[in-house]
Write an enzyme that holds these catalytic residues in place. Structure first.
Site, mmCIF file in Angstrom:
data_model
loop_
_atom_site.group_PDB
_atom_site.id
_atom_site.type_symbol
_atom_site.label_atom_id
_atom_site.label_comp_id
_atom_site.label_asym_id
_atom_site.label_seq_id
_atom_site.Cartn_x
_atom_site.Cartn_y
_atom_site.Cartn_z
ATOM 1 N N ASN A 135 0.853 -1.192 0.000
ATOM 2 C CA ASN A 135 0.000 0.000 0.000
ATOM 3 C C ASN A 135 0.887 1.239 0.000
ATOM 4 O O ASN A 135 1.796 1.350 0.832
ATOM 5 C CB ASN A 135 -0.882 0.031 1.254
ATOM 6 C CG ASN A 135 -1.955 1.098 1.171
ATOM 7 O OD1 ASN A 135 -2.853 1.030 0.328
ATOM 8 N ND2 ASN A 135 -1.858 2.113 2.010
ATOM 9 N N GLU A 136 0.645 2.115 -0.942
ATOM 10 C CA GLU A 136 1.391 3.383 -0.994
ATOM 11 C C GLU A 136 2.865 3.217 -0.613
ATOM 12 O O GLU A 136 3.337 3.799 0.364
ATOM 13 C CB GLU A 136 0.724 4.425 -0.101
ATOM 14 C CG GLU A 136 -0.633 4.855 -0.613
ATOM 15 C CD GLU A 136 -1.193 6.076 0.118
ATOM 16 O OE1 GLU A 136 -0.788 6.326 1.264
ATOM 17 O OE2 GLU A 136 -2.038 6.768 -0.479
ATOM 18 N N CYS A 183 14.865 3.840 3.909
ATOM 19 C CA CYS A 183 15.498 3.179 5.051
ATOM 20 C C CYS A 183 17.007 3.356 4.923
ATOM 21 O O CYS A 183 17.546 3.362 3.819
ATOM 22 C CB CYS A 183 15.129 1.705 5.058
ATOM 23 S SG CYS A 183 15.880 0.798 6.419
ATOM 24 N N GLU A 197 -8.168 5.471 -4.457
ATOM 25 C CA GLU A 197 -8.718 6.062 -3.236
ATOM 26 C C GLU A 197 -9.021 7.538 -3.430
ATOM 27 O O GLU A 197 -8.265 8.252 -4.087
ATOM 28 C CB GLU A 197 -7.706 5.991 -2.077
ATOM 29 C CG GLU A 197 -7.351 4.619 -1.593
ATOM 30 C CD GLU A 197 -6.332 4.690 -0.446
ATOM 31 O OE1 GLU A 197 -6.228 5.744 0.222
ATOM 32 O OE2 GLU A 197 -5.621 3.701 -0.236
ATOM 33 N N LYS A 203 -10.162 7.694 12.529
ATOM 34 C CA LYS A 203 -11.600 7.625 12.845
ATOM 35 C C LYS A 203 -12.372 8.826 12.332
ATOM 36 O O LYS A 203 -13.577 8.770 12.162
ATOM 37 C CB LYS A 203 -11.840 7.377 14.328
ATOM 38 C CG LYS A 203 -11.311 8.403 15.290
ATOM 39 C CD LYS A 203 -11.768 8.009 16.705
ATOM 40 C CE LYS A 203 -11.028 8.721 17.803
ATOM 41 N NZ LYS A 203 -9.549 8.636 17.709
HETATM 42 C C1 GLA Z 1 -3.833 6.528 2.207
HETATM 43 C C2 GLA Z 1 -3.870 5.057 2.554
HETATM 44 C C3 GLA Z 1 -5.129 4.612 3.202
HETATM 45 C C4 GLA Z 1 -5.632 5.647 4.177
HETATM 46 C C5 GLA Z 1 -5.782 6.961 3.469
HETATM 47 C C6 GLA Z 1 -6.319 8.044 4.349
HETATM 48 O O1 GLA Z 1 -4.184 6.816 0.932
HETATM 49 O O2 GLA Z 1 -3.594 4.242 1.448
HETATM 50 O O3 GLA Z 1 -4.875 3.394 3.856
HETATM 51 O O4 GLA Z 1 -4.739 5.771 5.220
HETATM 52 O O5 GLA Z 1 -4.528 7.382 3.035
HETATM 53 O O6 GLA Z 1 -6.444 9.228 3.642
HETATM 54 ZN ZN ZN Z 2 16.910 -0.958 5.516
#
Ligand code: GLA
Ligand code: ZN
Length: 669
Positions: A148-149, A154, A305, A354
């Site tokens: 994810n994203e 590192c 998203e 939340k």
């Molecule tokens: C990102 C993440 C999601 C969520 C949204 C909130 O895009 O991928 O999991 O945290 O931000 O805006």
């Molecule tokens: Zn590393």
């Protein structure tokens, strides 16, 4: 192809694991009402799927997948590797990252696994493989969402070791490394590969994120981007062993700096991205990000998203005004998206998101403004069916976007800290956006011949082959615009000696002798040949003509009278050199002339305050009109007498679009 996606995916991140089974049933009912047909699941479930090193438990995910399959959802199945389980961090601290300050992190947060941790690599690929083995044959699973994203960096010991290997592969010898990084400066010559350390705050870090050896830091950025891409490929290949059909993607973040998305795009089946404009983000800036995401593969993309209403992580999380979410969704489609997905479908009760908007709010009902807006859009998209899917955008203008330049420009110490890459690109993009001239955001190695006009702002780093390709484009009749801070360094960030703009000098027909930096309170102005005067700021190139013609000269300071903007005929084409950051008036004047010369056209013909785009299939053109302005606006002639695909009604001569209004018409070619 059983897994071909043949409708506009409408749905988003869904985390039913946070809720009881009764609520799942309620969700299904409510989502049906909103015409939701897709869910992105399993984004952060690693800890549940693998409760210990030896055990896996897919029982809950089985239930979720079964439920959504029964409801005929198109499922986007994530691999869950965006957050490592706590047991893993405890047992193998190497999976956590060491930050720029040199602090090794404990368990916590997400998006923070070390890309070069062998433990992370092994278990993330294993999980992806197990998921694909278990669910890959389910025809409802139409798309895989890896991790994810991806992002961040590192600086741990595993990364340091991997960096040295990456360097050996790239340079072969230490002599080549020393030369590339110009290590003679400050006596940093390396005699042993082991002497090379990661460029962080404990080593080459200077002020403001700058470092003493930009060459090392740029290579580190490339290395970090490649490392994460390797993570992606490991998971992708594990999935492909079991599922040969579903498209595989990961959600990108627009102009995010850390990863070379053009390189990533080559490994992705489809681009997907997360769009989170703030209350004050200009619609044109969002449009540019969509165009960039489309440009990565020059193909339609997924909007993975967006929030249906509200953010939580911005400073001021304003509500999207009535109609705004709908308008933003159509803007996304207008720039090439084939899906509209939300984060998220039901609002969390705990932890830091939340207050993040959702289709179902904490009230838990469909009796909300946000739900009604989601429902309306859902019904419209359902009616559109597959009409728009796969349609393309044709542009005559290409704007070069290049992550190496992004990094290099922002690592330089001098001439000005305000010279930031994305802002610079946007100031040029905006000219075209404001006039509804379609633009493709293109990589440095694009097929330039597809365009009439190429704008390559702040092309600070001219990489191998780039100057030749641009020269070829111009010789064959293309029109090229380049600006201040261009042609200065090669791909190792070492200056092309002999005078700026180095390899672009011949075609530009100018020599830049010095670069002045203007503080925010300072400015100069440019007097154009036709009498127009326009302010300018940020930087001023002091240049000499070498065959080019001056179009405007500085009006003030000791370099008053020196050329600020030039034009040079070269081969069958033309090169414009803009030596200073022109205020809007100057840019407008100049680009009006350039566009005329290049014969690039505005989509709506007579000019319009609306945003207008066009997507095309072989047989049709689909024109979108969007109103992001404050006032009601008349539609351009092009739309009159046509049927609006969203309402079915014919647009009369007096048809107007209200604030956040949208219409789409279909015209046969
Ligand atoms: C990102 C993440 C999601 C969520 C949204 C909130 O895009 O991928 O999991 O945290 O931000 O805006
Ligand atoms: Zn590393």
């Amino acid at each position: 192809m059983e897994k071909k996606i043949n409708r506009i995916l409408y749905g988003g991140d869904y985390n039913p694991n946070q809720w009881s089974r009764e609520i799942w049933q309620e969700d299904m009912r409510i989502f049906r009402d909103a015409h939701i047909n897709s869910a992105t699941i399993n984004v952060f479930s690693w800890a549940k799927l693998q409760p210990s090193e030896e055990t896996y438990d897919f029982s809950e995910l089985d239930e979720i997948v079964e439920m959504l399959s029964r409801e005929n959802y198109d499922i986007v199945l994530a691999t869950s590797t965006g957050a490592v389980p706590a047991w893993m961090a405890k047992k193998y601290p190497e999976v956590e990252r060491t930050d720029y300050e040199g602090r090794h992190h404990k368990f916590g947060q997400r998006h923070n696994a070390c890309p070069n941790s062998p433990v992370f690599q092994k278990y993330s690929a294993a999980l992806a493989g197990k998921l694909a083995e278990r669910y890959g044959s389910n025809p409802h699973i139409k798309c895989w969402h890896i991790n994810n994203e991806y992002g961040g960096e590192c600086y741990c010991e595993n990364c340091e070791k991997a960096f040295r290997i990456w360097l050996r592969k790239k340079y072969g010898t230490l002599e080549a490394v020393n030369q590339a990084w110009n290590t003679e400066f400050w006596g940093h010559t390396f005699y042993d590969w082991e002497e090379i350390v990661v460029p962080n705050d404990l080593s080459e870090g200077l002020w403001d994120g700058r470092t003493a050896f930009a060459g090392i830091s740029i290579d580190y950025k490339r290395f970090n981007s490649d490392s994460m891409l390797e993570n992606y490929k490991l998971e992708r290949d594990a999935i492909r062993r079991y599922d040969r059909e579903a498209v595989i993607t990961t959600n990108l973040m627009g102009t995010y700096k850390g990863l070379d998305y053009f390189k990533w795009a080559k490994e992705m089946d489809v681009i997907s991205w997360d769009n989170y404009p703030a209350y004050d983000t200009q619609p044109g800036f969002t449009a540019m990000q969509h165009d960039l995401m489309r440009g990565l593969k020059d193909a339609p993309f997924m909007l993975m998203e967006q929030t249906p209403s509200q953010q939580n992580w911005q400073k001021y999380n304003s509500l999207k005004r009535p109609g705004q979410m709908r308008a933003q969704s159509y803007q996304t489609i207008a720039h090439g998206a084939d899906t509209i997905q939300f984060f998220q479908l039901r609002r969390s009760v705990g932890a830091c998101e939340k207050f993040h908007g959702a289709v179902i709010s904490h009230a838990g009902t469909e009796n909300t403004r946000v739900f009604r807006e989601v429902q309306q859009l859902g019904s419209e998209l359902e009616n559109l069916g597959d009409t728009l899917l796969g349609s393309r955008i044709q542009a005559e203008v290409g704007i070069v976007f290049d992550w190496d330049n992004y990094w290099a420009l922002e690592y330089t110490s001098g001439p000005s800290v305000d010279l930031t890459y994305v802002n610079q690109i946007y100031t040029y993009y905006k000219y075209f956006y404001d006039r509804n001239i379609p633009v493709s955001m293109i990589p440095f190695d694009a097929d330039f011949r597809k365009y009439k006009l190429i704008v390559a702002p702040v092309l600070y780093m001219v990489k191998e082959g780039m100057a030749e390709a641009l020269e070829q484009f111009v010789k064959e009749g293309g029109i090229l615009v380049i600006t201040y801070m261009s042609g200065i360094v090669n791909q190792s960030d070492n200056v092309y000696t002999g005078g700026y703009p180095g390899p672009l000098r011949k075609m530009a027909g100018v020599w830049v002798e010095e670069i002045d930096a203007l503080a925010p309170e300072q400015s100069n102005s440019v007097a154009f040949e036709d009498g127009t005067t326009a302010g300018c700021n940020l930087v001023c190139d002091l240049m000499h003509l070498e065959g080019a013609k001056s179009l405007g000269k500085y009006a003030e300071d000791f370099y008053a009278g020196m050329p600020a903007v030039t034009e040079n005929s070269y081969g069958n084409g033309m090169v414009y050199y803009i030596g200073t950051c022109l205020e809007e008036k100057g840019k407008d004047k100049l680009f009006a002339d350039i566009c005329k010369k290049a014969q690039v056209k505005e989509l709506a013909g007579e000019g319009s305050d609306l945003e207008i785009t066009c997507r095309e299939t072989e047989s049709h053109r689909f024109y979108f009109a969007l109103n992001f302005g404050k006032k009601e606006r008349k539609l351009p002639k092009l739309f009159r007498g046509q049927k609006d695909l969203l309402t079915g009604s014919v647009l009369t001569e007096n048809a107007v679009l209200r604030k956040f209004g949208v219409c789409i018409v279909q015209i046969e070619k």
